[in-house]
Design an enzyme around this catalytic site. Sequence first.
Site, PDB file in Angstrom:
ATOM      1  N   SER A 119       0.828  -1.213   0.000  1.00 53.99           N
ATOM      2  CA  SER A 119       0.000   0.000   0.000  1.00 53.99           C
ATOM      3  C   SER A 119       0.859   1.258   0.000  1.00 53.99           C
ATOM      4  CB  SER A 119      -0.899   0.037   1.236  1.00 53.99           C
ATOM      5  OG  SER A 119      -1.762  -1.056   1.253  1.00 53.99           O
ATOM      6  N   GLN A 120       0.231   2.324  -0.457  1.00 55.12           N
ATOM      7  CA  GLN A 120       0.825   3.663  -0.426  1.00 55.12           C
ATOM      8  C   GLN A 120       1.198   3.997   1.032  1.00 55.12           C
ATOM      9  OE1 GLN A 120      -2.564   5.975  -1.306  1.00 55.12           O
ATOM     10  NE2 GLN A 120      -1.493   7.902  -1.505  1.00 55.12           N
TER      11      GLN A 120
END
Length: 297
Positions: A145-146
């Site tokens: 994920s970011q």
Amino acid sequence: MSNNKSTEESNISYKIEGLAYEPLGMPTERVIRLNAKFSKNDPDYSQRQEIIRHLITPAELMHRTQKSSPFASAANPAKPNEQADIYAYSRKRMVKEQLIARGINDENVLRAMAAVPRHLFVNEALYPTAYDDRPLPITCGQTISQPYTVALMCQMLMAERGMKVLEIGTGSGYQAAVLREMGLKVFSVERIKELYTNTKSLLTTKLGYYDMQLFLSDGTLGLDLFAPYDRIIVAAGGPSIPEALKAQMTDNGIMLIPVGREKMAQNLIRVFKIGNTYREENLGTTTFVDLIGKQGW
Ligand code: SAH
């Protein structure tokens, strides 16, 4: 006229910001961050010019450290910590610009995000992009994920040091490492063998997190062996909240899980267990990879 021009020129102030590789005749090599204003009148102007000539990108820096540094060569490769230092600046900037600027204010989360060398969790070719504001591919068609999403999930978990946390979807191990740096006792489950094996070796042998408990199994069934958990964090989205996970929460436990009737379009749900009752809070739309298993897709 020409005199005026040269005075003008000499008064121009230059703003430099970036990374410099600093051997410059010095006995040690280190990365320095330059953020300064100066003019041609400054006594150390030529020295600064020399530094500017050495301004390089983190990727180049990495390359030099690995290929030509007297401290890291083919015979004597850079150790993870040395590599991590190269990205310390990018990491600090990530924390400031992507996390603090967007409202992440849990000091423990910010400290952990500043500590974990995110680049080591992706393929080497992606190192230079590891601190960018976006998710990144890992092997087996999965994603990491970011940074903001990882930090937000950690903050929304409202965890205290020493708590037991169960993570479903170890993936690259990045989120697990952040949870561990937050002082939590981490139990993490992955269903893909290749990811489990590679990540286990990264987290233990390379990064020294020997106190993390990693498992290869279907996380939709939780991890009954060590239940209950103060916190549960699910890194993949399923059609509903697995009953097995609810049953493995402590009283006053909290679970974060992306849930959606359609794949790749979920709502992030925070579940509070109070006594024998469960309260669900919708934290908004999100996109995670599929939670695959008996109580998932
Ligand atoms: N936390 C990870 C995110 C990885 S993506 C990181 O920081 O990199 C989500 C992961 O969930 C994938 O690795 C996927 O294989 C895993 N996953 C999906 N369904 C699962 C299940 N039922 N049990 C365990 N892991 C699962």
